[in-house]
Design a protein around this motif. Sequence first.
Motif, PDB file in Angstrom:
ATOM      1  N   UNK A 502      -1.612  25.745   3.595  1.00  0.00           N
ATOM      2  CA  UNK A 502      -3.064  25.972   3.534  1.00  0.00           C
ATOM      3  C   UNK A 502      -3.597  25.958   2.107  1.00  0.00           C
ATOM      4  N   UNK A 503      -2.761  26.401   1.149  1.00  0.00           N
ATOM      5  CA  UNK A 503      -3.159  26.418  -0.261  1.00  0.00           C
ATOM      6  C   UNK A 503      -2.201  25.525  -1.037  1.00  0.00           C
ATOM      7  N   UNK A 504      -2.747  24.517  -1.690  1.00  0.00           N
ATOM      8  CA  UNK A 504      -1.917  23.595  -2.454  1.00  0.00           C
ATOM      9  C   UNK A 504      -1.442  24.241  -3.754  1.00  0.00           C
ATOM     10  N   UNK A 505      -0.213  23.971  -4.183  1.00  0.00           N
ATOM     11  CA  UNK A 505       0.269  24.542  -5.445  1.00  0.00           C
ATOM     12  C   UNK A 505      -0.435  23.905  -6.640  1.00  0.00           C
ATOM     13  N   UNK A 506      -0.475  24.656  -7.709  1.00  0.00           N
ATOM     14  CA  UNK A 506      -1.004  24.113  -8.947  1.00  0.00           C
ATOM     15  C   UNK A 506       0.000  23.114  -9.504  1.00  0.00           C
ATOM     16  N   UNK A 507      -0.400  21.851  -9.731  1.00  0.00           N
ATOM     17  CA  UNK A 507       0.563  20.828 -10.153  1.00  0.00           C
ATOM     18  C   UNK A 507       1.202  21.148 -11.496  1.00  0.00           C
ATOM     19  N   UNK A 508       2.461  20.747 -11.612  1.00  0.00           N
ATOM     20  CA  UNK A 508       3.123  20.754 -12.911  1.00  0.00           C
ATOM     21  C   UNK A 508       2.890  19.423 -13.595  1.00  0.00           C
ATOM     22  N   UNK A 509       3.746  19.120 -14.569  1.00  0.00           N
ATOM     23  CA  UNK A 509       3.532  17.888 -15.336  1.00  0.00           C
ATOM     24  C   UNK A 509       4.797  17.044 -15.394  1.00  0.00           C
ATOM     25  N   UNK A 510       4.564  15.753 -15.506  1.00  0.00           N
ATOM     26  CA  UNK A 510       5.639  14.814 -15.823  1.00  0.00           C
ATOM     27  C   UNK A 510       5.603  14.636 -17.338  1.00  0.00           C
ATOM     28  N   UNK A 511       6.628  15.123 -18.017  1.00  0.00           N
ATOM     29  CA  UNK A 511       6.586  15.143 -19.477  1.00  0.00           C
ATOM     30  C   UNK A 511       7.259  13.935 -20.108  1.00  0.00           C
ATOM     31  N   UNK A 512       8.032  13.196 -19.298  1.00  0.00           N
ATOM     32  CA  UNK A 512       8.695  12.024 -19.852  1.00  0.00           C
ATOM     33  C   UNK A 512       8.983  11.044 -18.723  1.00  0.00           C
ATOM     34  N   UNK A 513       8.877   9.770 -19.039  1.00  0.00           N
ATOM     35  CA  UNK A 513       9.163   8.736 -18.040  1.00  0.00           C
ATOM     36  C   UNK A 513       9.972   7.623 -18.693  1.00  0.00           C
ATOM     37  N   UNK A 514      11.096   7.272 -18.050  1.00  0.00           N
ATOM     38  CA  UNK A 514      11.969   6.234 -18.573  1.00  0.00           C
ATOM     39  C   UNK A 514      12.317   5.262 -17.453  1.00  0.00           C
ATOM     40  N   UNK A 515      12.230   3.981 -17.755  1.00  0.00           N
ATOM     41  CA  UNK A 515      12.544   2.958 -16.750  1.00  0.00           C
ATOM     42  C   UNK A 515      13.884   2.321 -17.054  1.00  0.00           C
ATOM     43  N   UNK A 516      14.679   2.097 -16.019  1.00  0.00           N
ATOM     44  CA  UNK A 516      15.926   1.352 -16.129  1.00  0.00           C
ATOM     45  C   UNK A 516      15.738   0.067 -15.330  1.00  0.00           C
ATOM     46  N   UNK A 517      15.391  -0.997 -16.015  1.00  0.00           N
ATOM     47  CA  UNK A 517      15.078  -2.244 -15.327  1.00  0.00           C
ATOM     48  C   UNK A 517      16.301  -2.863 -14.671  1.00  0.00           C
ATOM     49  N   UNK A 518      17.462  -2.596 -15.214  1.00  0.00           N
ATOM     50  CA  UNK A 518      18.681  -3.156 -14.627  1.00  0.00           C
ATOM     51  C   UNK A 518      18.927  -2.592 -13.232  1.00  0.00           C
ATOM     52  N   UNK A 519      18.758  -1.282 -13.117  1.00  0.00           N
ATOM     53  CA  UNK A 519      18.984  -0.624 -11.824  1.00  0.00           C
ATOM     54  C   UNK A 519      17.731  -0.574 -10.959  1.00  0.00           C
ATOM     55  N   UNK A 520      16.583  -0.849 -11.562  1.00  0.00           N
ATOM     56  CA  UNK A 520      15.339  -0.732 -10.821  1.00  0.00           C
ATOM     57  C   UNK A 520      14.950   0.703 -10.561  1.00  0.00           C
ATOM     58  N   UNK A 521      15.302   1.599 -11.484  1.00  0.00           N
ATOM     59  CA  UNK A 521      14.996   3.021 -11.309  1.00  0.00           C
ATOM     60  C   UNK A 521      14.020   3.495 -12.379  1.00  0.00           C
ATOM     61  N   UNK A 522      13.331   4.570 -12.038  1.00  0.00           N
ATOM     62  CA  UNK A 522      12.456   5.260 -12.986  1.00  0.00           C
ATOM     63  C   UNK A 522      12.874   6.722 -13.026  1.00  0.00           C
TER      64      UNK A 522
END
Length: 951
Positions: A502-522
């Motif tokens: 009924x009450x949505x949580x207060x969002x946290x943050x994504x502080x870092x993002x790294x892509x691995x193009x070889x594996x197709x992962x983030x």
Amino acid sequence: MNRLKAVLATALLSCSLLTHAEINPTDPLPVSPQVRVGKLPNGLTYYIQRNPKPQQRAELRLAVRAGSILEDDDQQGLAHFTEHMAFNGSTHFKRHELVSWLQSIGVKFGADLNAYTGVDETVYMLPIPVDRKENLDKGLLVLEDWAGGVLFNDADVDSERNIVLEELRLGRGATDRMNKILMPKLFNGSRYADRLPIGKAEILRSFKPETIRRFYHDWYRPDLMAVFVVGDIDPAETEKLVISHFSNLKNPENERPRTYAEIPERTKSEALVITDKEATTNVLHIRYPILHKPEGSTFGEYRERLVENLGALMLSQRITELTQQANPPFIQGGSSMGRVVRGYRSFSSVALLGRDGPLPAINALVQEGERVRQFGFTPAELDRAKKAMLRNIERLYNERDKSDSSMYVSEYLRNFLEGESMPGIENEFKYVNEIVPTVTLDEVNASLRKSIPEGQTKLVIYMGSDKTDAPPASTLLTAVDAAEKVTVTAREDKAYTASLMPVMPKPGKIVKETANKTLGTTELTLSNGARVILKPTDFKNDQVLMSAVRFGGQSLFEEADIFNSRYTSTIMAQMGVSTFTPLDLQRTLAGKTANVGTSLGALTEGLSGNSGSADVDTMLQLVNLEFTHPRRDEALFQSFIGKQQDLARNSLSRPESVLLDTMRSTLYGNHPRIALVPRAEEYEGINLDRVINIYKERFSSARGMTFFMVGSFDVAKVKPLIATYIASLPGGEIAHNFKDRGVRAVRGVVKKEVHRGHEAKSTINLTFAGDAKYSEDEQMRLSAMVEVLNIKLTETLREKLALIYGGGAGGTMARYPFGNYTITINLPTGPENVNKVLEATFAEIRKLQDEGPDAADLAKVKENWINNHRRAVRENAYWISALQSMYINGTDPSVILRHTERVNALAPADLQAAARRYFDFRNYVQVVLYPESKQEQKPEQKAEPDKLPPG
């Protein structure tokens, strides 16, 4: 009924029409446009479909409408024996050539290549890689030989006898003994009761080869056969091959009529009590009249089945709810209309009984049926069932171009063998979406009233342990009759909230993002110290898998909490989450596909979940609630404890359970942290408050947890959901390592014997375990060595010496809590053959150490692994498992992409070195099961394997 039937079991009836006025309910359903169905002049039917999943692979089947029901009195067991002989020499394949060729193209005997014999049919299964065009042609040649070219050489027949007798021996035990009493009553004197496929030992030992040839001549004929080819193939070219291979088959002159056995109508109610000292559970079964009702093939019958399925879903939920009481009437139960054998159906009720025995179960099952008959279901129940059915068919439709070929071929097999309709998923999606919204509550209620018998003859069966006070048969009948007369009241259906949070949580943050193009992962690093690995795929259109892992688990808790921590995740799952019981959650999520569960393992904790692509938000809400709102429910806790104690009460009645228990306790020196076969008393000390505290200790923070998500999702759309539901989780400091509690395998040679069981059966269990330096490459070398050993054990122990039917070796390697390996060899055999099996097994191991593997055997293993990996890398389940394993072991996950290269690099010398390294004849545990009170069957002790010269 097609693929929907596989998802939504059971059936019923209704007489309403489809929504399209121009469709007559008596019109036959169409055949799926995806499949090409034809019939040769000799009567053989074929089904061909192009399906690219998995790539470069095809599923081949040969189905024969001939099983054990057709055996003459002197042929009992020979339908099944015929299946064995199909692998032992034919027109184009000498004995052993067939299996050897199939292994050389990557088809593994047992795991891939297989067959089964039923009472009414025999089915041969052959999945083959079609990366080489000639494989399909030769695969169809195999089917052609099975259909008309099995040789039945006298010597080959005689050599196979002991293997089939070992299979018969393997199946003996409490269930087999009780079934021999049950079947004549269950089938009311029908031929089905005395034509079980395994047959009779005296016939298998003594039949003349011409007797089995007679069976093959009479029943293996094209007018009773169908060939199936579904996979990454060209349908037109495949059809030409099928015509070429099978057109020359001929039906015998004066062919015997293929009729199906009848099941006589039961004229009076009966009860049956069957007990056995090796039975581990007590079961109640109420079987109502068996009705002759072939599979429906018209639009009207299709609609009837949908109506019946809706009722079955609702009744199933009601009966499940009965088990979620502090003192439930049974452990598990169900009531439904279902298939008995081809063309026959029956309504039945079944319950796995608890400590209070059959009477509470009888009252609950019978009265719930009466409640439905008298008052029907509620509008809310029907609404939830409709949502579930519509969502299920939607998922099947969404995956129509990503469905595995094996699923299609199973559907077509049911069409040929049982007459089940196969209109195809596109048509079914349309039909279900047109029909289901129009189904009324009165319609479903009327359908259930017709399905649930009232005042009809019945067979009431009690099967269980002789250690429990079994009721007299007359008591069972009296109890059922009395339960039918009890006054029942209508079930009230409470309202359920439509929102999980009924009450949505207060969002946290994504502080870092790294892509691995070889594996197709983030990779996302979150503000609360968790991280998330995302891998979007196109393997499925409507599937998202999720997992999470972190070191810690049960290892962080002292011995006083062994049982509390061992059962923590299971108990928490039994109680639900937030304000929702498990059933509340199921009802709230009707029409959605999403579930999540946590786990507290020996060294790690985490979770796993899955959802449809449209339900990722719901899945992540459940993840959040598992961390932030664990639920306490005393009644559900007591229900769980009581049911587990009841299940464990006779757990050691089964000889194989005692063998497993002895092996594990011996191997690890009775270490208290090794889980043995559960005992009833171990549940007595579990404390709910302590369980909840343990759970909160380990799931109070997401810090150090790595989450994985693989499937059909868009990274950009998922990131805000991750910030809302995962980054918002508490991130306080928490231990995220494990404690090494000193669980180690014993050193030296340790031998034990277990004397349990009525049957003349033995099982040999050998375990080699010790320290090892873990790496992905070393694990591969160990696994390859074990696979080659399995090939040699099959060749020697089964095919050459005929000492076993099944069994084999398995090997694992682990990095934590310390580098170690375990190889276990499990070989069921006769008590008189134990020493022969041991000597031959040790000889094969010694040969691996002294001479290394045959290059041809290693090539077979490599081909199988490469084929399997080609398929696996197109599966979400493989990726989420592999990624989690790589991250937890600190291995570079790009090793996944080098699999074929690593496999091809394996050399015979690598496996020889592994055999020398991991098979130490000065250090193993040997436990052998012998029958009790049959010491005379135990062989004279001969050469001790551990006294062989050390390698």
